[in-house]
Design a protein around this motif. Structure first.
Motif, short mmCIF file in Angstrom:
data_model
loop_
_atom_site.label_atom_id
_atom_site.label_comp_id
_atom_site.label_asym_id
_atom_site.label_seq_id
_atom_site.Cartn_x
_atom_site.Cartn_y
_atom_site.Cartn_z
N ASN A 35 0.87 -1.16 0.00
CA ASN A 35 0.00 0.00 0.00
C ASN A 35 0.91 1.22 0.00
O ASN A 35 1.72 1.40 0.91
N TYR A 36 0.78 2.05 -1.03
CA TYR A 36 1.58 3.27 -1.12
C TYR A 36 0.70 4.46 -0.78
O TYR A 36 -0.40 4.62 -1.33
N ARG A 37 1.19 5.30 0.13
CA ARG A 37 0.54 6.56 0.45
C ARG A 37 0.77 7.51 -0.72
O ARG A 37 1.89 7.60 -1.23
N VAL A 38 -0.25 8.23 -1.14
CA VAL A 38 -0.11 9.19 -2.24
C VAL A 38 -0.69 10.54 -1.80
O VAL A 38 -1.53 10.61 -0.92
N ASP A 39 -0.23 11.60 -2.45
CA ASP A 39 -0.67 12.93 -2.06
C ASP A 39 -1.90 13.41 -2.83
O ASP A 39 -2.63 14.27 -2.34
N ASP A 40 -2.14 12.88 -4.02
CA ASP A 40 -3.29 13.31 -4.83
C ASP A 40 -3.69 12.13 -5.71
O ASP A 40 -3.17 11.98 -6.82
N LEU A 41 -4.61 11.31 -5.23
CA LEU A 41 -4.96 10.09 -5.95
C LEU A 41 -5.60 10.39 -7.29
O LEU A 41 -5.30 9.71 -8.28
N GLN A 42 -6.46 11.39 -7.37
CA GLN A 42 -7.10 11.72 -8.65
C GLN A 42 -6.06 12.06 -9.71
O GLN A 42 -6.13 11.59 -10.84
N ALA A 43 -5.09 12.89 -9.36
CA ALA A 43 -4.04 13.27 -10.31
C ALA A 43 -3.20 12.06 -10.70
O ALA A 43 -2.87 11.89 -11.88
N LEU A 44 -2.86 11.21 -9.73
CA LEU A 44 -2.07 10.03 -10.04
C LEU A 44 -2.84 9.08 -10.95
O LEU A 44 -2.30 8.55 -11.92
N LEU A 45 -4.13 8.86 -10.67
CA LEU A 45 -4.93 7.98 -11.52
C LEU A 45 -5.02 8.53 -12.94
O LEU A 45 -5.00 7.76 -13.91
N ALA A 46 -5.10 9.84 -13.10
CA ALA A 46 -5.12 10.44 -14.45
C ALA A 46 -3.81 10.14 -15.18
O ALA A 46 -3.82 9.77 -16.36
#
Length: 139
Positions: free
Chosen positions: A82-93
């Protein structure tokens, strides 16, 4: 000063290490290119939680899944990171544009937003943007 009963215990995750099935260097470069894990000259990365600005203050979850769990499916690996991310929407894009296989998500839960992807070797990866469960973050 810590009580002696509080000594001699695990206090966190010191590292994540796993074997590549094929080329470890190209797999590491995939993680750098698609998940932003900056590789250092020795080929790995140091993720410093003190730099994480999430609302939860930087927690790491540890859990052992049941032998018959399908939680890691479709991966055949016996682990999932499990990786913590700062902006999931941006990363998914970014991942969608790069044609990375997104299995599920985003899903909103009481401790944040989650999505699941596969790396080039078929390892399931959980992406987590930690959030405090309040009116602002509920969807």
């Amino acid at each position: 000063m810590a009580d002696q009963q509080d000594q001699g215990r695990v206090t966190g995750i010191g590292g994540v290490f796993f074997l590549a099935n094929k080329d470890n260097e190209s797999l590491a470069r995939w993680y750098e290119a698609h998940l932003g894990i900056a590789l250092q000259s020795w080929g790995g990365s140091v993720l410093e939680w003190k730099n994480d600005e999430a609302e939860d203050g930087g927690a790491t979850v540890w859990n052992v899944a049941a032998r018959d769990s399908d939680w890691f499916a479709p991966s055949q690996a016996r682990f999932m990171i499990n990786y913590r991310v700062d902006d999931l929407q941006a990363l998914l894009a970014k991942l969608t544009a790069a044609e990375v296989q997104i299995l599920e998500g985003p899903q909103y839960h009481e401790n944040g937003v989650f999505a699941w992807i596969l790396d080039p070797e078929g390892n399931k990866i959980e992406l987590w943007e930690p959030k405090i469960w309040d009116e602002k973050n509920r969807r």
